[in-house]
Enzyme design. Sequence first.
Site, short mmCIF file in Angstrom:
data_model
loop_
_atom_site.label_atom_id
_atom_site.label_comp_id
_atom_site.label_asym_id
_atom_site.label_seq_id
_atom_site.Cartn_x
_atom_site.Cartn_y
_atom_site.Cartn_z
CB ALA A 61 22.03 96.54 8.48
N GLY A 106 25.76 93.63 5.97
CA GLY A 106 24.86 93.63 4.81
C GLY A 106 25.56 94.05 3.52
CD GLU A 109 24.41 89.61 5.37
OE1 GLU A 109 24.13 90.76 5.77
OE2 GLU A 109 23.92 88.60 5.87
CD GLU A 129 26.55 90.86 10.06
OE1 GLU A 129 27.71 90.39 10.11
OE2 GLU A 129 25.97 91.10 8.99
#
Length: 254
Positions: A61, A106, A109, A129
């Site tokens: 992210a 992310g 992911e 994270e």
Amino acid sequence: MLDLVRDGDVAVLTLNRPEALNALSFDLIRAIGTALDEAGGWDIRALIITGAGEKAFCAGADIKELMGRSLMEEKAGAELGQRVFAKLDTLKVPTIAAINGYAFGGGLELAMACTFRVAGPKAKMGLPEIKLGLIPGYGGTQRLPRLVGEARALELILTGRTLAAPEALAMGLVNRLAEGDLLEAAKALAGEFTGYGLPALALARSAVQRALTLPLAEGLRTEAELSTLAYRTQDAAEGLAAFVEKRKPHFRDL
Ligand code: CAA
């Protein structure tokens, strides 16, 4: 920000923000959603996702966009990422993440939402994270244990540690390491299934996805139903006839 090109049977979606290591701004996530919808309408048989530049598949992210949001904006952000990545589950063709460098947060992911993962020699991945005081929000806590088991997933999420490609291969997080050119390796993997019928490929993906969410008895019932559906396809009639007639089948996605 994003390139979607077609190369024969295969489409290649390239995250193209190398100056930010292809970090997932919300605009980029929305653009991925639009590109997946577009590719879904193309006459292709596989989709490869990779990152532009030498360093990164995707560094996660966009951290600069994560600050100063309201609770509802934070929840909407997680739901946006989850919704866009979930499109990969139902895309009519299998997808391959070609992990060319860092795949963090992310980014990993996104790779985990693909059907397959091929790692280049410089691939490094993890869910860091926890180091930001956060936990994964685009599917990592759910897809990682499904891929590598609960104990390994907890270890990776709670320590945030980085895996190199060989360890990721050993634990089943990636399917293959690319020995030479990464995109060629991803296309070679695609070439191992693009000759099969899309209905059978989709039914098989759907059955396996449910193996991880349903109790065994229900999963077996689902398999009986989906495999019966496969028998009903014209491709199955062609595949069985071709075997008996000792010829190569010609599947038509019917
Ligand atoms: N978001 C925004 N910008 C990022 C970024 C990210 N995730 N990762 C890297 N960048 C930017 C850097 O800020 C830098 O930009 P500037 O030159 O303008 O400062 C540029 O990309 C290059 O990065 P580095 O200088 O840090 O490169 P490096 O080679 O020294 O380090 C790295 C590479 C180890 C990947 C490091 O950049 C890093 O740790 N990035 C963050 C990884 C991370 O924590 N990802 C998880 C994000 S949270 C998340 O994804 C939540 C979720 O589940 C959805």
